[in-house]
Design a protein around this motif. Structure first.
Motif, mmCIF file in Angstrom:
data_model
loop_
_atom_site.group_PDB
_atom_site.id
_atom_site.type_symbol
_atom_site.label_atom_id
_atom_site.label_comp_id
_atom_site.label_asym_id
_atom_site.label_seq_id
_atom_site.Cartn_x
_atom_site.Cartn_y
_atom_site.Cartn_z
ATOM 1 N N LEU A 1 6.991 -1.331 -8.999
ATOM 2 C CA LEU A 1 6.947 -2.033 -11.212
ATOM 3 C C LEU A 1 6.600 -3.493 -10.812
ATOM 4 O O LEU A 1 6.216 -3.829 -11.922
ATOM 5 C CB LEU A 1 8.595 -2.056 -11.350
ATOM 6 N N VAL A 2 5.325 -4.175 -9.792
ATOM 7 C CA VAL A 2 5.610 -4.849 -9.694
ATOM 8 C C VAL A 2 3.963 -4.913 -9.660
ATOM 9 O O VAL A 2 3.754 -4.685 -10.108
ATOM 10 C CB VAL A 2 6.713 -6.087 -9.197
ATOM 11 N N ASP A 3 4.391 -5.788 -7.824
ATOM 12 C CA ASP A 3 2.970 -5.591 -7.416
ATOM 13 C C ASP A 3 2.499 -4.365 -5.789
ATOM 14 O O ASP A 3 4.178 -3.841 -5.747
ATOM 15 C CB ASP A 3 2.986 -6.866 -6.024
ATOM 16 N N PRO A 4 1.285 -3.345 -5.352
ATOM 17 C CA PRO A 4 1.506 -2.450 -5.058
ATOM 18 C C PRO A 4 1.432 -3.123 -3.327
ATOM 19 O O PRO A 4 1.669 -4.181 -2.656
ATOM 20 C CB PRO A 4 -0.513 -2.861 -5.231
ATOM 21 N N ARG A 5 2.230 -1.897 -2.585
ATOM 22 C CA ARG A 5 2.372 -2.017 -1.344
ATOM 23 C C ARG A 5 1.807 -1.203 -0.688
ATOM 24 O O ARG A 5 1.272 0.068 -0.949
ATOM 25 C CB ARG A 5 3.398 -1.437 -1.355
ATOM 26 N N ASP B 1 9.327 -4.127 0.050
ATOM 27 C CA ASP B 1 9.367 -4.190 -1.331
ATOM 28 C C ASP B 1 8.679 -5.674 -1.834
ATOM 29 O O ASP B 1 9.357 -5.888 -1.436
ATOM 30 C CB ASP B 1 10.407 -3.209 -1.928
ATOM 31 N N CYS B 2 7.864 -5.108 -2.653
ATOM 32 C CA CYS B 2 7.219 -6.731 -3.777
ATOM 33 C C CYS B 2 8.326 -7.149 -4.535
ATOM 34 O O CYS B 2 8.996 -8.039 -4.232
ATOM 35 C CB CYS B 2 6.072 -5.893 -4.319
ATOM 36 N N ALA B 3 9.117 -5.686 -4.767
ATOM 37 C CA ALA B 3 10.426 -5.592 -5.493
ATOM 38 C C ALA B 3 11.151 -4.913 -5.541
ATOM 39 O O ALA B 3 11.414 -3.521 -5.906
ATOM 40 C CB ALA B 3 10.227 -6.406 -7.318
ATOM 41 N N GLU B 4 13.199 -4.498 -4.772
ATOM 42 C CA GLU B 4 13.281 -3.713 -5.103
ATOM 43 C C GLU B 4 13.427 -3.286 -5.980
ATOM 44 O O GLU B 4 14.345 -4.154 -7.244
ATOM 45 C CB GLU B 4 14.657 -4.598 -3.708
ATOM 46 N N THR B 5 14.801 -2.056 -5.909
ATOM 47 C CA THR B 5 15.277 -1.988 -7.862
ATOM 48 C C THR B 5 16.537 -1.263 -6.930
ATOM 49 O O THR B 5 16.715 -0.587 -6.122
ATOM 50 C CB THR B 5 14.515 -0.835 -7.753
ATOM 51 N N GLY C 1 7.952 2.608 3.094
ATOM 52 C CA GLY C 1 8.005 4.181 3.864
ATOM 53 C C GLY C 1 7.667 4.895 3.306
ATOM 54 O O GLY C 1 7.473 5.728 3.766
ATOM 55 N N ASP C 2 7.244 4.891 1.678
ATOM 56 C CA ASP C 2 6.885 6.005 1.803
ATOM 57 C C ASP C 2 5.549 6.360 1.453
ATOM 58 O O ASP C 2 4.522 5.117 1.429
ATOM 59 C CB ASP C 2 7.334 5.843 -0.542
ATOM 60 N N ASP C 3 5.165 7.509 1.020
ATOM 61 C CA ASP C 3 3.570 7.676 0.948
ATOM 62 C C ASP C 3 3.223 7.336 -0.702
ATOM 63 O O ASP C 3 2.343 8.166 -1.328
ATOM 64 C CB ASP C 3 3.302 8.888 1.123
ATOM 65 N N VAL C 4 3.492 6.482 -1.212
ATOM 66 C CA VAL C 4 2.804 5.956 -2.265
ATOM 67 C C VAL C 4 0.903 5.883 -1.846
ATOM 68 O O VAL C 4 0.424 5.553 -1.267
ATOM 69 C CB VAL C 4 3.440 4.491 -2.724
ATOM 70 N N THR C 5 0.290 5.652 -3.833
ATOM 71 C CA THR C 5 -1.008 5.458 -3.342
ATOM 72 C C THR C 5 -1.329 4.122 -4.368
ATOM 73 O O THR C 5 -1.613 4.049 -5.344
ATOM 74 C CB THR C 5 -1.967 6.522 -3.909
ATOM 75 N N GLU C 6 -1.370 2.615 -3.805
ATOM 76 C CA GLU C 6 -1.221 1.800 -4.760
ATOM 77 C C GLU C 6 -2.048 1.269 -4.162
ATOM 78 O O GLU C 6 -3.014 0.292 -5.098
ATOM 79 C CB GLU C 6 0.191 1.089 -4.528
ATOM 80 N N PHE D 1 3.964 -8.453 5.393
ATOM 81 C CA PHE D 1 3.616 -7.877 4.007
ATOM 82 C C PHE D 1 4.564 -7.272 2.881
ATOM 83 O O PHE D 1 5.717 -7.160 2.958
ATOM 84 C CB PHE D 1 2.946 -6.681 5.180
ATOM 85 N N GLU D 2 3.752 -6.697 2.414
ATOM 86 C CA GLU D 2 4.720 -5.919 0.863
ATOM 87 C C GLU D 2 4.125 -5.080 1.484
ATOM 88 O O GLU D 2 2.926 -3.950 1.062
ATOM 89 C CB GLU D 2 3.989 -6.442 -0.401
ATOM 90 N N LEU D 3 5.051 -3.568 1.671
ATOM 91 C CA LEU D 3 5.001 -2.466 2.404
ATOM 92 C C LEU D 3 6.475 -1.509 1.607
ATOM 93 O O LEU D 3 6.902 -2.184 1.525
ATOM 94 C CB LEU D 3 4.654 -2.154 3.911
#
Length: 448
Positions: free
Chosen positions: A422-426, A70-74, A397-402, A393-395
């Motif tokens: 919440l920050v950068d696209p993955r 993740d770019c930034a974990e939550t 495991g979910d099927d996001v659309t970023e 990489f910022e990535l």
């Protein structure tokens, strides 16, 4: 009460420290850091030493580093399912890269500690109201309220707890048979069954034949049931990182026990800055993000500060030049460090130099642009005669659309379907695997 003066590695306090939270109560910060110093380490010196040796192999072209997450974990996303999906994605990518490179793949997650992010602007304005920027769950809340955006040092205790639970789950998955090569390969076959990825079917079939050959030849698959997956994050919040720095009882060396691999960001890599000062004393492998404004002298000064003896595996430069600039800017830096003679491992971060905004103001990246920077990274190393050591990489495991593009041709109109960062696209799960197939091809060509 233990005072800061009792810890010789707290010399960073006399250096300029950028991008630190402006906490309102110094006494509360001291109480939190005292509590953290008394908690058990999250990672152990032996694990860190093992990783440092593997990073050294990557620096010589004898292994390859896959670093992603993740770019930034939550805090909210630190669930068993989401952690499992991240691990699954990294393991799937690693199988593809292992076959493509015929090299050991060093698996490192941006995980179990990546809860803080530096921001370009210290404040954010909405409808005439100005508040501190969201700097990650380690600092404040994403909710745009005065109370939510107030930096809270007690969140550092939450970082420790969430990191500990994540690392426990990682160890359970990677040591309990979940990472069995045969199982991971079956996941990849499901990926290539999608018609959009037909061009990867030939490579998937080659991997399948190799796995079957190993089984027929009596390979020891018991030894392939477990893997090492290391944890990394940006060592941004100095109070937390200093509190998690410990003296190893084996030989008296210092280790940062918040993660196996720590990196210093592009914004905080000043050779005489507090971040460099703190990490100069630990035995962890350390990375430094290097952007397009970095000079050869900058890098040599960082080597002087972070790895003056040139110990293999100790220092990595993580380049983030941008796809249009990398083949012009990177080769002179590679040459300067090569001429210096002290060993460095080079890793490519093709994400941060290629962030764009759509016409509607959505922050995104383009898959093919990301890939062009990776290709430029490999081409630059071939030109200079140095080893491409890894990718970062910022990535998810979910099927996001970023991120735009990929074989599914994700367009601007589809970004809103599942834009969750919440920050950068993955990269999403499918894009991550596609990237692994593409990078595997580059590795195969580089090693042929």
């Amino acid at each position: 009460m233990i005072t800061d003066q009792s810890f010789p590695w707290d010399t960073w306090r006399t250096f300029a420290a950028k991008h630190q939270p402006n906490y309102a109560d110094a006494g509360e910060v001291a109480a939190v850091t005292e509590a953290l110093r008394r908690r058990p380490p999250l990672v152990f010196a032996g694990e860190v030493d093992d990783l440092r040796q593997q990073v050294a192999l990557a620096g010589r072209g004898e292994a390859f580093i896959l670093m992603g997450g993740d770019c930034a974990e939550t805090f909210a996303s630190t669930t068993a399912d989401q952690i499992r999906l991240k691990i699954q994605t990294l393991l799937q990518m690693a199988v593809v890269l292992t076959y493509g490179a015929s090299l050991p793949i060093v698996k490192v997650g941006r995980i179990a500690g990546q809860y803080a992010k530096p921001r370009s602007n210290p404040t954010e304005e909405r409808d005439g109201v100005e508040l501190p920027s969201y700097c990650g769950d380690a600092v404040n809340d994403h909710e745009f309220t005065p109370a939510g955006r107030e930096p809270d040092p007690n969140r550092l205790l939450d970082v420790y707890q969430y990191s500990a639970s994540t690392l426990n789950l990682i160890r359970a998955f990677t040591k309990g048979g979940y990472a069995d090569m045969r199982r991971v390969h079956e996941w990849n076959r499901g990926f290539t069954s999608n018609p959009a990825y037909a061009r990867y079917e030939a490579l998937a079939q080659e991997i399948n034949r190799a796995v079957k050959f190993m089984e027929a030849a009596g390979a020891d698959f018991e030894a392939l049931r477990v893997v090492d997956l290391y944890a990394s994050h940006e060592a941004l919040l100095l109070e937390y990182e200093a509190a998690m720095t410990r003296i190893d009882s084996r030989g008296g060396d210092l280790y940062n026990t918040s993660g196996h691999f720590l990196w210093i960001g592009e914004r905080t890599r000043q050779p005489q800055g507090a971040h460099v000062e703190l990490l100069a004393g630990v035995r962890n492998p350390v990375g430094v993000k290097v952007g397009p404004n970095a000079s050869a002298d900058d890098l040599l000064q960082l080597i002087d500060r972070l790895n003056p003896q040139g110990e293999p595996g100790r220092l990595s430069f993580i380049t983030r030049m941008g796809a249009e600039k990398i083949t012009d800017l990177l080769p002179p830096l590679l040459q300067a460090v090569k001429d210096d003679g002290r060993e460095v491992t080079w890793i490519c971060d093709p994400m941060h130099g290629n962030t764009i905004q759509t016409a509607s103001g959505v922050k995104t990246r383009d898959f093919e642009t990301i890939m062009r920077e990776v290709e430029g990274f490999f081409a630059s190393h071939q030109e200079v005669g140095t080893a491409p050591g890894g990718i970062h990489f910022e990535l998810t495991g979910d099927d996001v659309t970023e991120v735009l593009g990929g074989s599914e041709h994700l367009g601007e109109n589809e970004l809103g379907k599942r834009y969750e960062t919440l920050v950068d696209p993955r990269l999403n799960h499918q894009q991550s695997l596609e990237m692994a197939f593409r990078v595997g091809g580059l590795l195969r060509a580089a090693n042929s």
